[in-house]
Design a protein around this motif. Structure first.
Motif, PDB file in Angstrom:
ATOM      1  N   PRO A 299       0.810  -1.229   0.000  1.00 18.93           N
ATOM      2  CA  PRO A 299       0.000   0.000   0.000  1.00 18.93           C
ATOM      3  C   PRO A 299       0.837   1.269   0.000  1.00 18.93           C
ATOM      4  N   TYR A 300       2.069   1.183   0.495  1.00 22.92           N
ATOM      5  CA  TYR A 300       2.930   2.365   0.592  1.00 22.92           C
ATOM      6  C   TYR A 300       3.308   2.946  -0.766  1.00 22.92           C
ATOM      7  N   VAL A 301       3.142   2.175  -1.846  1.00 20.19           N
ATOM      8  CA  VAL A 301       3.488   2.678  -3.178  1.00 20.19           C
ATOM      9  C   VAL A 301       2.624   3.891  -3.534  1.00 20.19           C
ATOM     10  N   ALA A 302       1.413   3.932  -3.023  1.00 25.12           N
ATOM     11  CA  ALA A 302       0.519   5.061  -3.297  1.00 25.12           C
ATOM     12  C   ALA A 302       0.796   6.259  -2.391  1.00 25.12           C
ATOM     13  N   ASP A 303       1.807   6.137  -1.532  1.00 25.26           N
ATOM     14  CA  ASP A 303       2.150   7.211  -0.589  1.00 25.26           C
ATOM     15  C   ASP A 303       3.280   8.049  -1.183  1.00 25.26           C
ATOM     16  N   SER A 304       3.126   9.343  -1.104  1.00 22.24           N
ATOM     17  CA  SER A 304       4.140  10.250  -1.647  1.00 22.24           C
ATOM     18  C   SER A 304       5.511  10.028  -1.020  1.00 22.24           C
ATOM     19  N   ALA A 305       5.540   9.622   0.267  1.00 23.18           N
ATOM     20  CA  ALA A 305       6.817   9.417   0.956  1.00 23.18           C
ATOM     21  C   ALA A 305       7.637   8.305   0.307  1.00 23.18           C
ATOM     22  N   TYR A 306       6.967   7.294  -0.237  1.00 26.71           N
ATOM     23  CA  TYR A 306       7.702   6.201  -0.897  1.00 26.71           C
ATOM     24  C   TYR A 306       8.515   6.742  -2.072  1.00 26.71           C
TER      25      TYR A 306
END
Length: 328
Positions: A299-306
């Motif tokens: 799910p972190y792929v959709a996070d800008s921080a990734y």
């Protein structure tokens, strides 16, 4: 595939898995257990004779039959040479690639064991020996159908894929384009010649090496390709200090050279290969997002921080390509 279309793996139910394996003449008294695999779907199961198996259902449209069968033929060569690998089961006709309800699948004998400890010199030596055994067979002939490690082409494919991803904002897209544009000439300057390509496993991470004590087997040749020999060795070198890194390298190469000579000039290709792996991983995540397993697992792929972190990592790789670690 449209967003409204179900992913092919959505129809791969436990019942279908059992039916597929039983179509080969097995009887399975229990349910299959899903293993940690995303590119394909892989299950552990036990037959009526209490023999343990692993069945792999190949991702549709990823590999051609010829590419899969070339992988199986390589595994057959290795098995004939008494190399410890996870080899495919063949039926009475010698068939290793099977079909059921539109899926292609292969059955493998279960390999018992745990991942090696890369801080253990004896394990490193044993892994070097194992990969040396694989490569001693690998250099006998090339792959004709499997991919070739062309670094410029692969980097460009990854770059295009990520730049099309919907999660990067304008700043990130510009930063990613800038750093990858700067990386390309550095990678090309450190690229390997075509003469260095040979058959390799292609993905020698800890999860694909299983064993006990100082005896290991290599499993999952799904990414086997034509690449430099160092592709199967560099991921074993995980130390964060020059002394420990040199210790790891010494043990791995000493084990490897029990079976194969190693050209130490290939050490200069570690950072290009590391850079390529980093870029390919993010491109792979974006390419597979329509598979429902990927948003659940990553799910972190959709996070800008990734993406900020990925861009910073590529910036660090630009420095590493200019001054590779600990090769003196």
């Amino acid at each position: 595939m449209s967003a409204a279309s179900p992913h092919p793996f959505e129809s791969l139910t436990p019942q279908l898995v059992v039916e597929a394996v039983e179509s080969l003449g097995f009887w399975l008294p229990g349910e299959p257990f899903a293993l940690n695999s995303y590119e394909n779907r892989v299950y552990s199961l036990t037959d009526e004779d209490r023999r343990r198996w692993v069945v792999k259902f190949y991702r549709p449209e990823r590999w051609s039959d010829a590419q899969i069968l070339e992988e199986h033929a390589f595994l057959g060569e290795l098995t004939a040479a008494s190399v410890a690998v996870g080899a495919p089961w063949a039926d009475a006709a010698g068939t290793t690639l099977h079909h059921y309800e539109g899926f292609r699948f292969t059955l493998f004998a279960h390999v018992v064991g745990q991942a090696p400890e890369l801080e253990n010199p004896a394990h490193l030596f044993a892994l070097g020996e194992l990969i040396g055994q694989v490569h001693a067979v690998a250099v006998r002939q090339p792959f004709l159908h499997r991919p070739r490690f062309d670094i410029a082409a692969r980097v460009e494919q990854c770059r295009e894929r990520v730049l099309q991803a919907r999660w990067l904002d304008k700043r990130q897209r510009e930063s990613y384009a800038k750093v990858t544009h700067a990386l390309l000439p550095l990678l090309e300057a450190n690229a390997w010649p075509a003469s260095a390509l040979q058959r390799v496993h292609g993905d020698c991470h800890l999860g694909n090496m299983l064993g006990r004590d100082e005896s290991f087997a290599l499993v999952d040749f799904d990414d086997c390709a034509m690449a430099p020999a160092i592709q199967d060795l560099w991921m074993l070198l995980t130390a964060q200090s020059p002394e420990e890194w040199q210790m790891q390298l010494s043990e791995v190469i000493e084990g490897y050279e029990t079976y194969c000579e190693f050209d130490r000039r290939q050490l200069a290709w570690i950072e290009p290969l590391r850079t390529l792996r980093l870029m390919r991983h993010s491109a792979w995540l974006t390419a597979r997002w329509e598979d429902p397993a990927f948003p659940r697992a990553f799910p972190y792929v959709a996070d800008s921080a990734y993406w900020d972190q990925h861009i910073r990592t590529l910036e660090q790789q630009r420095v590493a390509l200019d001054s590779p670690r600990w090769l003196a």
